[in-house]
Write a protein that holds these residues in place. Sequence first.
Motif, PDB file in Angstrom:
ATOM      1  N   THR A 368       0.767  -1.257  -0.028  1.00  0.00           N
ATOM      2  CA  THR A 368      -0.255   0.109  -0.114  1.00  0.00           C
ATOM      3  C   THR A 368       0.831   1.302   0.096  1.00  0.00           C
ATOM      4  O   THR A 368       0.570   2.286  -0.793  1.00  0.00           O
ATOM      5  CB  THR A 368      -0.856   0.127   1.306  1.00  0.00           C
ATOM      6  N   GLY A 369       2.034   1.340   0.883  1.00  0.00           N
ATOM      7  CA  GLY A 369       2.689   2.360   0.714  1.00  0.00           C
ATOM      8  C   GLY A 369       3.411   2.412  -0.515  1.00  0.00           C
ATOM      9  O   GLY A 369       3.803   3.714  -0.877  1.00  0.00           O
ATOM     10  N   ALA A 370       4.101   1.446  -0.934  1.00  0.00           N
ATOM     11  CA  ALA A 370       4.908   1.638  -1.980  1.00  0.00           C
ATOM     12  C   ALA A 370       4.007   2.128  -3.261  1.00  0.00           C
ATOM     13  O   ALA A 370       4.409   3.001  -4.146  1.00  0.00           O
ATOM     14  CB  ALA A 370       5.459   0.101  -2.421  1.00  0.00           C
ATOM     15  N   VAL A 371       2.856   1.517  -3.576  1.00  0.00           N
ATOM     16  CA  VAL A 371       1.968   2.025  -4.681  1.00  0.00           C
ATOM     17  C   VAL A 371       1.626   3.506  -4.686  1.00  0.00           C
ATOM     18  O   VAL A 371       1.368   4.097  -5.471  1.00  0.00           O
ATOM     19  CB  VAL A 371       0.968   1.080  -4.790  1.00  0.00           C
ATOM     20  N   SER A 372       1.590   3.799  -3.140  1.00  0.00           N
ATOM     21  CA  SER A 372       1.097   5.261  -3.028  1.00  0.00           C
ATOM     22  C   SER A 372       2.340   6.116  -3.300  1.00  0.00           C
ATOM     23  O   SER A 372       2.096   7.192  -3.721  1.00  0.00           O
ATOM     24  CB  SER A 372       0.407   5.459  -1.356  1.00  0.00           C
ATOM     25  N   ALA A 373       3.392   5.504  -3.295  1.00  0.00           N
ATOM     26  CA  ALA A 373       4.644   6.387  -3.558  1.00  0.00           C
ATOM     27  C   ALA A 373       4.758   6.629  -5.090  1.00  0.00           C
ATOM     28  O   ALA A 373       4.891   7.894  -5.383  1.00  0.00           O
ATOM     29  CB  ALA A 373       5.899   5.630  -3.093  1.00  0.00           C
ATOM     30  N   PHE A 374       4.538   5.489  -5.712  1.00  0.00           N
ATOM     31  CA  PHE A 374       4.661   5.871  -7.203  1.00  0.00           C
ATOM     32  C   PHE A 374       3.473   6.846  -7.664  1.00  0.00           C
ATOM     33  O   PHE A 374       3.751   7.583  -8.555  1.00  0.00           O
ATOM     34  CB  PHE A 374       4.427   4.341  -8.043  1.00  0.00           C
ATOM     35  N   ALA A 375       2.225   6.448  -7.007  1.00  0.00           N
ATOM     36  CA  ALA A 375       1.148   7.194  -7.629  1.00  0.00           C
ATOM     37  C   ALA A 375       1.271   8.857  -7.230  1.00  0.00           C
ATOM     38  O   ALA A 375       1.011   9.530  -8.047  1.00  0.00           O
ATOM     39  CB  ALA A 375      -0.215   6.956  -6.815  1.00  0.00           C
ATOM     40  N   ALA A 376       2.025   9.137  -6.207  1.00  0.00           N
ATOM     41  CA  ALA A 376       2.340  10.393  -5.767  1.00  0.00           C
ATOM     42  C   ALA A 376       3.070  11.292  -6.765  1.00  0.00           C
ATOM     43  O   ALA A 376       2.982  12.427  -6.685  1.00  0.00           O
ATOM     44  CB  ALA A 376       3.046  10.553  -4.285  1.00  0.00           C
ATOM     45  N   TYR A 377       3.860  10.638  -7.838  1.00  0.00           N
ATOM     46  CA  TYR A 377       4.597  11.225  -8.800  1.00  0.00           C
ATOM     47  C   TYR A 377       3.667  11.990  -9.549  1.00  0.00           C
ATOM     48  O   TYR A 377       4.089  12.827 -10.346  1.00  0.00           O
ATOM     49  CB  TYR A 377       5.408  10.348  -9.563  1.00  0.00           C
ATOM     50  N   GLY A 378       2.040  11.631  -9.506  1.00  0.00           N
ATOM     51  CA  GLY A 378       1.301  12.568 -10.291  1.00  0.00           C
ATOM     52  C   GLY A 378       1.370  14.090  -9.970  1.00  0.00           C
ATOM     53  O   GLY A 378       0.840  14.736 -10.783  1.00  0.00           O
ATOM     54  N   ALA A 379       1.534  14.447  -8.547  1.00  0.00           N
ATOM     55  CA  ALA A 379       1.675  15.558  -8.134  1.00  0.00           C
ATOM     56  C   ALA A 379       2.747  16.424  -8.813  1.00  0.00           C
ATOM     57  O   ALA A 379       2.615  17.680  -8.968  1.00  0.00           O
ATOM     58  CB  ALA A 379       1.872  15.704  -6.677  1.00  0.00           C
ATOM     59  N   PHE A 380       3.570  15.673  -9.332  1.00  0.00           N
ATOM     60  CA  PHE A 380       4.829  16.329 -10.133  1.00  0.00           C
ATOM     61  C   PHE A 380       4.418  16.523 -11.528  1.00  0.00           C
ATOM     62  O   PHE A 380       4.585  17.462 -12.395  1.00  0.00           O
ATOM     63  CB  PHE A 380       6.284  15.708  -9.988  1.00  0.00           C
ATOM     64  N   PHE A 381       4.039  15.148 -12.081  1.00  0.00           N
ATOM     65  CA  PHE A 381       4.194  15.058 -13.752  1.00  0.00           C
ATOM     66  C   PHE A 381       2.693  15.867 -14.286  1.00  0.00           C
ATOM     67  O   PHE A 381       2.988  16.266 -15.215  1.00  0.00           O
ATOM     68  CB  PHE A 381       4.124  13.428 -13.688  1.00  0.00           C
ATOM     69  N   VAL A 382       1.702  15.741 -13.564  1.00  0.00           N
ATOM     70  CA  VAL A 382       0.471  16.407 -14.142  1.00  0.00           C
ATOM     71  C   VAL A 382       0.657  17.822 -14.236  1.00  0.00           C
ATOM     72  O   VAL A 382       0.587  18.531 -15.129  1.00  0.00           O
ATOM     73  CB  VAL A 382      -0.957  16.054 -13.332  1.00  0.00           C
ATOM     74  N   PRO A 383       1.183  18.579 -13.277  1.00  0.00           N
ATOM     75  CA  PRO A 383       1.381  19.969 -13.367  1.00  0.00           C
ATOM     76  C   PRO A 383       2.309  20.204 -14.475  1.00  0.00           C
ATOM     77  O   PRO A 383       2.431  21.185 -15.078  1.00  0.00           O
ATOM     78  CB  PRO A 383       1.901  20.498 -12.055  1.00  0.00           C
ATOM     79  N   MET A 384       3.537  19.364 -14.461  1.00  0.00           N
ATOM     80  CA  MET A 384       4.638  19.610 -15.648  1.00  0.00           C
ATOM     81  C   MET A 384       3.813  19.277 -16.896  1.00  0.00           C
ATOM     82  O   MET A 384       4.395  20.126 -18.060  1.00  0.00           O
ATOM     83  CB  MET A 384       5.612  18.677 -15.343  1.00  0.00           C
ATOM     84  N   LEU A 385       3.043  18.604 -16.946  1.00  0.00           N
ATOM     85  CA  LEU A 385       2.270  18.285 -18.244  1.00  0.00           C
ATOM     86  C   LEU A 385       1.482  19.542 -18.686  1.00  0.00           C
ATOM     87  O   LEU A 385       1.729  20.103 -20.093  1.00  0.00           O
ATOM     88  CB  LEU A 385       1.453  17.087 -18.447  1.00  0.00           C
ATOM     89  N   PHE A 386       0.876  20.136 -17.633  1.00  0.00           N
ATOM     90  CA  PHE A 386       0.229  21.265 -18.203  1.00  0.00           C
ATOM     91  C   PHE A 386       1.019  22.566 -18.337  1.00  0.00           C
ATOM     92  O   PHE A 386       0.515  23.599 -18.751  1.00  0.00           O
ATOM     93  CB  PHE A 386      -0.885  21.408 -17.076  1.00  0.00           C
ATOM     94  N   ARG A 387       2.351  22.479 -17.775  1.00  0.00           N
ATOM     95  CA  ARG A 387       3.164  23.582 -18.033  1.00  0.00           C
ATOM     96  C   ARG A 387       3.560  23.860 -19.361  1.00  0.00           C
ATOM     97  O   ARG A 387       3.870  24.897 -19.854  1.00  0.00           O
ATOM     98  CB  ARG A 387       4.546  23.446 -17.217  1.00  0.00           C
ATOM     99  N   LEU A 388       3.356  22.760 -20.155  1.00  0.00           N
ATOM    100  CA  LEU A 388       3.758  22.823 -21.504  1.00  0.00           C
ATOM    101  C   LEU A 388       2.762  22.967 -22.524  1.00  0.00           C
ATOM    102  O   LEU A 388       2.505  23.998 -23.353  1.00  0.00           O
ATOM    103  CB  LEU A 388       4.368  21.384 -22.188  1.00  0.00           C
ATOM    104  N   ASP A 389       1.522  22.353 -22.442  1.00  0.00           N
ATOM    105  CA  ASP A 389       0.426  22.516 -23.521  1.00  0.00           C
ATOM    106  C   ASP A 389      -0.839  22.024 -22.791  1.00  0.00           C
ATOM    107  O   ASP A 389      -1.043  20.687 -22.381  1.00  0.00           O
ATOM    108  CB  ASP A 389       0.707  22.061 -24.813  1.00  0.00           C
ATOM    109  N   TYR A 390      -1.890  22.628 -22.508  1.00  0.00           N
ATOM    110  CA  TYR A 390      -3.251  22.004 -22.032  1.00  0.00           C
ATOM    111  C   TYR A 390      -3.938  20.761 -22.621  1.00  0.00           C
ATOM    112  O   TYR A 390      -4.060  19.927 -21.969  1.00  0.00           O
ATOM    113  CB  TYR A 390      -4.241  23.271 -21.873  1.00  0.00           C
ATOM    114  N   MET A 391      -4.044  21.173 -24.153  1.00  0.00           N
ATOM    115  CA  MET A 391      -4.809  19.928 -24.719  1.00  0.00           C
ATOM    116  C   MET A 391      -3.723  18.608 -25.059  1.00  0.00           C
ATOM    117  O   MET A 391      -4.412  17.691 -24.706  1.00  0.00           O
ATOM    118  CB  MET A 391      -5.151  20.575 -26.082  1.00  0.00           C
TER     119      MET A 391
END
Length: 421
Positions: A368-391
């Motif tokens: 549970t802790g390990a998969v939550s660690a991998f999932a938390a990278y969404g907090a970095f990658f999602v904003p970085m994706l929107f940093r480039l282009d919304y669509m």
Amino acid sequence: MSIPRVGGGWDPEDESMWRVSGRSIALRNLAVSTFALFLSFSVSTLGALVAVRLNQVGFDFSRQELFLLAALPGLIGATGRLVYTYLPALMGGRAFTLASMASMLVPLIGLGLALQDPSTPFWLMALWFSLLGPALSHFSGSMANIGEFFPKRNRGTANGINAGVGNLGVAAAYLMAPLVVGSSLSPALDCSPCALHRACFLLIPPILVALALVALLMDDVPVARQSPAEALDPFRRMNLWLMAVVYSCGFGSFIGYSMAFPLIVSMVFPQSGSDWFIFLGPLAGAGIRPVGGWLSDRIQSGACVAFASLVVMLAATLGVAIGVAQGDFAIFFWCMTALFLGTGLVNGASFRMIPHLFESRTTAGQVTGAVSAFAAYGAFFVPMLFRLDYMQALAALAVFTAATAALTWFAYARRKAPFPC
């Protein structure tokens, strides 16, 4: 009256022990753990709430720099989760929670002081934002710890409550931000001086209260110590990696969209005046999470709940894209709210699936802790994706959601699935 403490013979699967004292001990620890997790999510969300308003108080950062600042807590927090997962077993759940909560006071004070000086350089601001990350790491240790108090039949609901109410800290931070800092997301609607530092200092008193409650009311569950080889053994099992994908699509999307949401709204819909209801998205995602765990326990299939919710997420992502393309805030907002609802259901269902895929309580907690660690990278990658282009960001996230839905159906949800759960 003295509080009974967990002893070396603790076993929540023992029915007599559970009826006599186990249930009350478990619920007491769950209540304190949930409060601490609620505050940790509020702290980790500060980055997104502060970044969107920095230029209103005299800073001069570019769009790319603002999105980077909002993403940095996610990068540090996700990486820290890989360590925090194992700390309750090494330190004890009570000592872990005390240390984790106390460490959050450092960035709150440092960032609060830096926000009062517009000459603070970008590198120093980035440092304080990064130090908010361990607040996000707290989640994996909290989840690994609290599951040890409950029998398997109740673990989905207990984990759903701990995580779901904890996630409400994101919505609470969104709700309180306009009141506390005195500023709108839209410059056209600003009507009072902006004091961003107040958002940092406001969290210090409740954290001190949480420290007192943890010290007085939490317990350390006796967990067998593991060798490094034993600790790494779950990483050799395919289901850990499959569940990492499923949970990344659920929680990764929830926390990622939460971090990017204020910046997207302020830049795509600057005249929306959304400060007073933008919290509804994170509130919906966090609030429904316990329902995902409860419903999964009720129908005895977290996989079916997760699959249906992923389909909802896919449809909602396409709706968000339509709203952005047409400049229609109503379509964007309500589809985003539906998307948050889908993430919450996937999150709750995932924590019912994991204990049924990994029989050992200790292993299930670590997974549970390990998969939550991998999932938390969404907090970095999602904003970085929107940093480039919304669509392009929305297209990539839609493809990922569709692929995850197909994976969930094939591996877990179909009638002859290899791993029904």
